[in-house]
Design a protein around this motif. Structure first.
Motif, PDB file in Angstrom:
ATOM      1  N   ASP A  19       0.935  -1.136  -0.005  1.00 34.26           N
ATOM      2  CA  ASP A  19      -0.109   0.125   0.015  1.00 34.26           C
ATOM      3  C   ASP A  19       0.909   1.066   0.128  1.00 34.26           C
ATOM      4  O   ASP A  19       1.519   1.521   0.945  1.00 34.26           O
ATOM      5  N   SER A  21       0.053   4.169   0.515  1.00 28.96           N
ATOM      6  CA  SER A  21      -0.334   5.123   1.880  1.00 28.96           C
ATOM      7  C   SER A  21       0.444   5.327   2.914  1.00 28.96           C
ATOM      8  O   SER A  21       0.666   6.091   3.770  1.00 28.96           O
ATOM      9  N   PRO A  24       3.019   8.356   1.710  1.00 27.14           N
ATOM     10  CA  PRO A  24       2.357   9.267   0.898  1.00 27.14           C
ATOM     11  C   PRO A  24       3.273  10.298  -0.006  1.00 27.14           C
ATOM     12  O   PRO A  24       4.188  10.746   0.856  1.00 27.14           O
ATOM     13  N   THR A  36       4.998   1.753  -8.003  1.00 31.62           N
ATOM     14  CA  THR A  36       3.594   1.851  -7.791  1.00 31.62           C
ATOM     15  C   THR A  36       2.843   0.793  -8.558  1.00 31.62           C
ATOM     16  O   THR A  36       1.901   0.001  -7.964  1.00 31.62           O
ATOM     17  N   SER A  69      -6.345   0.422  -2.021  1.00 27.25           N
ATOM     18  CA  SER A  69      -4.739   0.525  -1.585  1.00 27.25           C
ATOM     19  C   SER A  69      -4.648   1.971  -2.395  1.00 27.25           C
ATOM     20  O   SER A  69      -5.407   2.256  -3.541  1.00 27.25           O
ATOM     21  N   ARG A  70      -3.731   2.894  -1.695  1.00 27.61           N
ATOM     22  CA  ARG A  70      -3.452   3.947  -2.658  1.00 27.61           C
ATOM     23  C   ARG A  70      -2.552   3.825  -3.620  1.00 27.61           C
ATOM     24  O   ARG A  70      -2.936   4.805  -4.562  1.00 27.61           O
ATOM     25  N   LYS A  73      -5.448   3.390  -6.639  1.00 27.57           N
ATOM     26  CA  LYS A  73      -5.958   4.594  -6.833  1.00 27.57           C
ATOM     27  C   LYS A  73      -4.972   5.764  -7.526  1.00 27.57           C
ATOM     28  O   LYS A  73      -5.589   6.509  -8.678  1.00 27.57           O
ATOM     29  N   GLU A 107      -7.266  10.761  -3.649  1.00 27.16           N
ATOM     30  CA  GLU A 107      -7.877  10.559  -2.490  1.00 27.16           C
ATOM     31  C   GLU A 107      -9.656  10.495  -2.460  1.00 27.16           C
ATOM     32  O   GLU A 107     -10.039   9.892  -1.467  1.00 27.16           O
TER      33      GLU A 107
END
Length: 527
Positions: A19, A21, A24, A36, A69-70, A73, A107
């Motif tokens: 993740d 996140s 960040p 990523t 998961s960030r 996104k 977000e």
């Protein structure tokens, strides 16, 4: 599907490497996209493995992790904002231009409280003169579709028919056409072909069937399917189909059509029937030893299969054809001359290119030579690269002749009072003795180079190597295989072809002999 499902599964804890996140990014440009994509890829491989093992609850839990998961996104927003349609807004007229807007958009990709906005309906022309409806979602809805498509793609790829080639990673038209060549090129191959086309496939797929059988979050899927669309300041409901223009629509259509190959196999199980199934999106062909097998066994089975999904075969486009008469598939004409199978550019595709070239010249009288070449080269090179895997050499030569005639007409219109020798020196001498339509240009640093009009006959004919039918891009066993196939040289075999006639270089060579059609007995290597 909530967090309780995740907690019940083994090894479902979110590690720091899974993740984004945990760390960040400070800004959009500082994101490590390689890392990523790697994080998302690892989860996708775990989803595919769970589906292969039949562990559907674990696959659902992994899908939930991926969509929350960030990293996924951020990747979804990047996919939407780097797409050519990123500058086309939906009904909300919102675009994501700045880095802050993109980070904020990532977000905001949340399941809780998500409600899809209506689609913006436009129409684009089709080849037959009719209009095709195209529904444009808002950027937020596109990003949500891209996010959930990341979790749905491994499932769809693992369940896909082996001989389905449309809208699948690592597969394309060249693979479908090469498979056509493999099953029809032998002397003992099938002699009849059922050309299939599904009527309004995307617009008519049964929404209840999708909600029942598509393995994804039903609430989110229902939002996409029932969003409605705006047209002429009116809101219309969508009671069937999945909108063309959505990122997830091709995956949903493939999930609905997967299983056709098994239905065909069960309808004609005998090896002597010579039945083979090849599909690209909603276009497909089925080969058979005779017409009765295709029309009395295969076609009724396909009709029943599609009826369960709210689809029907197009009566106008679904026909049975002899391989000696030939048929069109993916812009190519497939026809057998004696024992030789040729796959050549279709006449309609050639005429469409000629029309496009003519329009370019009609609107280019005020353009400079450099601007005209830059406008034509992508069109000519792209068309040649698409058809380079078939018997297209003679077609390329004839199209070069057509372009040359248009070029000479363009030079005469620009300089009607100048002699031919003057025009030849001005427009055809920059490349030296090659006699090419070319111009010398200077780069920003002052360095000069020659920009020439692309000659399609210079394109080498390459035989495409078909992808393995069992290859899955989300299976670790095939990671190196697909990495190698990304190299163009690894996917093709060179074919020795006769060089283009030097007559194609000069205007005096525009005789009818050079532009003659290939004779029916021409071999693949000769063409």
């Amino acid at each position: 599907m909530g967090r309780t499902l995740v907690q019940q599964e083994k090894q479902m804890t979110v590690e720091s490497s899974t993740d984004a996140s945990c760390h960040p990014p400070l800004g959009w440009k500082s994101i490590d996209w390689t890392a990523t994509r790697g994080q998302v890829r690892r989860l996708q491989m775990r989803i595919a493995k769970a589906v292969q093992l039949g562990k559907h609850r674990r696959a659902q839990a992994l899908q939930w992790l991926l969509t929350h998961s960030r990293a996924a996104k951020l990747l979804a927003v990047r996919q939407v904002t780097t797409n050519p349609g990123a500058k086309t807004p939906g009904v909300d007229n919102v675009l994501w231009r700045t880095d802050r807007q993109k980070l904020q958009a990532a977000e905001n990709l949340k399941r809780h409280g998500y409600r899809a906005q209506p689609l913006r309906r436009i129409y684009i022309p089709k080849k037959n003169g009719k209009l095709r409806p195209l529904s444009i979602p808002s950027l937020h809805d596109r990003a949500m579709q891209a996010l959930y498509a990341l979790a749905l793609a491994p499932v769809a790829e693992t369940r896909a028919d082996p001989h389905s080639y449309g809208f699948r990673q690592g597969r394309g038209c060249a693979d479908a056409l090469q498979h056509v060549f493999i099953v029809l090129s032998r002397r003992t191959s099938a002699t009849e072909v059922l050309e299939g086309d599904i009527h309004a496939c995307f617009d008519e797929i049964s929404q209840p069937w999708l909600l029942t059988h598509v393995p994804m979050d039903k609430r989110v899927l229902r939002q996409w399917l029932t969003a409605g669309y705006w047209e002429k300041d009116q809101l219309f409901p969508t009671r069937a189909g999945t909108p063309q223009g959505g990122i997830a629509s091709p995956i949903l259509a493939n999930l609905a059509l997967d299983g056709m190959q098994e239905v065909v196999r069960q309808a004609a199980p005998q090896q002597a029937d010579k039945v083979h199934f090849i599909r690209y999106a909603d276009d497909f062909i089925v080969t058979g030893a005779n017409r009765q097998i295709l029309e009395q066994q295969v076609k009724p089975a396909l009709t029943a299969f599609l009826a369960q999904r709210g689809l029907v075969l197009s009566e106008q486009k679904t026909v049975t054809t002899s391989i000696q008469q030939g048929f069109n598939f993916l812009g190519h004409t497939v026809r057998k001359f004696g024992d030789t199978l040729l796959i050549r550019p279709a006449k309609s595709s050639i005429q469409a290119l000629r029309d496009k070239i003519r329009l370019c010249f009609q609107s280019a009288l005020g353009l400079s030579q450099e601007a005209l070449i830059r406008q034509l080269n992508p069109v000519l090179r792209g068309w040649a690269n698409y058809y380079r895997n078939g018997a297209a050499k003679r077609t390329f030569v004839k199209l070069d002749h057509y372009v040359l005639r248009k070029v000479l007409g363009w030079t005469r219109r620009r300089h009607p009072h100048k002699p031919a020798s003057w025009r030849e020196h001005k427009y055809f001498s920059a490349a030296g003795p090659k006699w090419e339509f070319s111009v010398r240009i200077r780069k920003a640093g002052g360095e000069s180079r020659v920009l020439s009009l692309y000659r399609m006959s210079s394109t080498r004919i390459e035989r495409h190597i078909k992808v393995k039918k069992a290859a899955n891009p989300y299976d670790p066993l095939y990671t190196d295989y697909f990495a190698k196939r990304r190299c163009f040289a690894w996917r093709v075999r060179s074919v020795r072809a006769k060089p283009a006639s030097p007559q194609a270089r000069r205007p005096e060579s525009l005789d009818r002999t050079a532009a003659a059609r290939p004779h029916p007995g021409a071999s693949v290597s000769e063409a």
